[in-house]
Write an enzyme that holds these catalytic residues in place. Sequence first.
Site, short mmCIF file in Angstrom:
data_model
loop_
_atom_site.label_atom_id
_atom_site.label_comp_id
_atom_site.label_asym_id
_atom_site.label_seq_id
_atom_site.Cartn_x
_atom_site.Cartn_y
_atom_site.Cartn_z
N SER A 142 24.68 63.78 -5.08
CA SER A 142 24.56 65.14 -5.60
C SER A 142 25.83 65.44 -6.37
CB SER A 142 24.44 66.12 -4.42
OG SER A 142 24.68 67.45 -4.83
N TYR A 155 26.60 69.55 4.04
CA TYR A 155 25.98 68.87 2.89
C TYR A 155 27.06 68.25 2.00
CZ TYR A 155 22.70 68.33 -1.07
OH TYR A 155 21.92 67.84 -2.10
P1 NAD Z 1 12.75 67.59 -0.90
O1 NAD Z 1 12.87 68.56 0.22
O2 NAD Z 1 11.67 67.76 -1.91
O3 NAD Z 1 12.65 66.10 -0.36
C1 NAD Z 1 13.33 65.67 0.78
C2 NAD Z 1 12.60 64.52 1.38
O4 NAD Z 1 13.31 64.09 2.55
C3 NAD Z 1 11.18 64.86 1.83
O5 NAD Z 1 10.31 63.79 1.57
C4 NAD Z 1 11.34 65.04 3.33
O6 NAD Z 1 10.13 64.82 4.06
C5 NAD Z 1 12.38 63.97 3.61
N1 NAD Z 1 13.01 64.14 4.90
C6 NAD Z 1 13.69 65.20 5.37
N2 NAD Z 1 14.08 64.98 6.65
C7 NAD Z 1 13.65 63.73 6.96
C8 NAD Z 1 13.72 62.94 8.13
N3 NAD Z 1 14.32 63.36 9.26
N4 NAD Z 1 13.17 61.70 8.11
C9 NAD Z 1 12.52 61.26 7.00
N5 NAD Z 1 12.41 61.98 5.88
C10 NAD Z 1 12.97 63.20 5.86
O7 NAD Z 1 14.19 67.61 -1.59
P2 NAD Z 1 14.78 66.95 -2.92
O8 NAD Z 1 15.45 68.05 -3.66
O9 NAD Z 1 13.82 66.09 -3.60
O10 NAD Z 1 15.95 66.09 -2.27
C11 NAD Z 1 16.00 64.67 -2.30
C12 NAD Z 1 17.45 64.23 -2.32
O11 NAD Z 1 18.05 64.70 -3.51
C13 NAD Z 1 18.29 64.78 -1.16
O12 NAD Z 1 19.16 63.79 -0.69
C14 NAD Z 1 19.07 65.90 -1.82
O13 NAD Z 1 20.28 66.15 -1.17
C15 NAD Z 1 19.28 65.31 -3.20
N6 NAD Z 1 19.61 66.28 -4.23
C16 NAD Z 1 18.76 67.28 -4.55
C17 NAD Z 1 19.11 68.19 -5.53
C18 NAD Z 1 18.24 69.33 -5.93
O14 NAD Z 1 18.71 70.21 -6.65
N7 NAD Z 1 16.99 69.35 -5.53
C19 NAD Z 1 20.35 68.07 -6.18
C20 NAD Z 1 21.18 67.02 -5.83
C21 NAD Z 1 20.81 66.14 -4.85
#
Ligand code: NAD
Length: 260
Positions: A142, A155
């Site tokens: 991130s 985080y």
């Molecule tokens: P999201 O909530 O759409 O996806 C998260 C995924 O993780 C889902 O499939 C969920 O089921 C899974 N998950 C959560 N807890 C779990 C567990 N205990 N076991 C197995 N799976 C689990 O969120 P996203 O935004 O797509 O996030 C994905 C990654 O991207 C994360 O690591 C997040 O920190 C990172 N990220 C997101 C953003 C953003 O703005 N959305 C920015 C930077 C980084």
Amino acid sequence: MLAGKTAVVTGSTSGIGLGCARAFAAEGANVVINGLGDPDEIEATRAAIEADYKVRCTYSPANMLSGDEIAAMIAEAEETFGSVDILVNNAGIQHVSPIEDFPVDKWDAIIAINLSSAFHAIRAAVPGMKSRGWGRIINTASAHALVASPYKSAYVAAKHGIAGLTKTVALEVAEQGITVNAICPGYVWTPLVEAQIPDTMKARDMSEEEVKRDVLLKAQPTKAFVSIEQVAGYAVFLCSDTAASITGSVLPIDGGWTAQ
Ligand code: NAD
């Protein structure tokens, strides 16, 4: 480009992970999806990947809180497909709270899911990658791997930690044809971002519109959310031969956020 390869993407039942799984499948890779959610919806997602891209797709219910389940997920993928060539450590959760009120159980879960799960998956996948002399490990970090924001202590700590893990493992496997990188998105419109809006409204005493404008997009000079497809495309690029010399890198895709 990825025909004959197998990709395991953690946390790929929604958001960025699902985008990566679909993008790898579009390039011909077999994929293992993983994550939480409604079993019928997950099965529909899995079947759609197979139908849309004519590849094989399996689902692993491994909980990223469990090192044993993560190791079993990698072993099962190797048994089913013969290899795990691409590993995307993407599962993640968020919690927004001032440090003095930060729930201890949320701290523990964020460190486990956002950081330790990558350790468990990497240690299980690296021996096979070494034996084949090829591997791509991509950690979804991130912008918060590079800079901080208030009220996101767990985080930001986990994401800075994954940057360190990325660099360390990259050095260890650099001569074995394996690259290890962290992709650092700015704000991407996914359920994870949507879910933190109510807590941010509370922590900062703001309306929903104010949170979007003055907290989320304020950080991004482009004033636009990064798209899931852009992040997934970056991940595919890191799997290409062109990207073979990119390793140990912590790579922003953040609309200029961390240039400031
Ligand atoms: P999201 O909530 O759409 O996806 C998260 C995924 O993780 C889902 O499939 C969920 O089921 C899974 N998950 C959560 N807890 C779990 C567990 N205990 N076991 C197995 N799976 C689990 O969120 P996203 O935004 O797509 O996030 C994905 C990654 O991207 C994360 O690591 C997040 O920190 C990172 N990220 C997101 C953003 C953003 O703005 N959305 C920015 C930077 C980084």
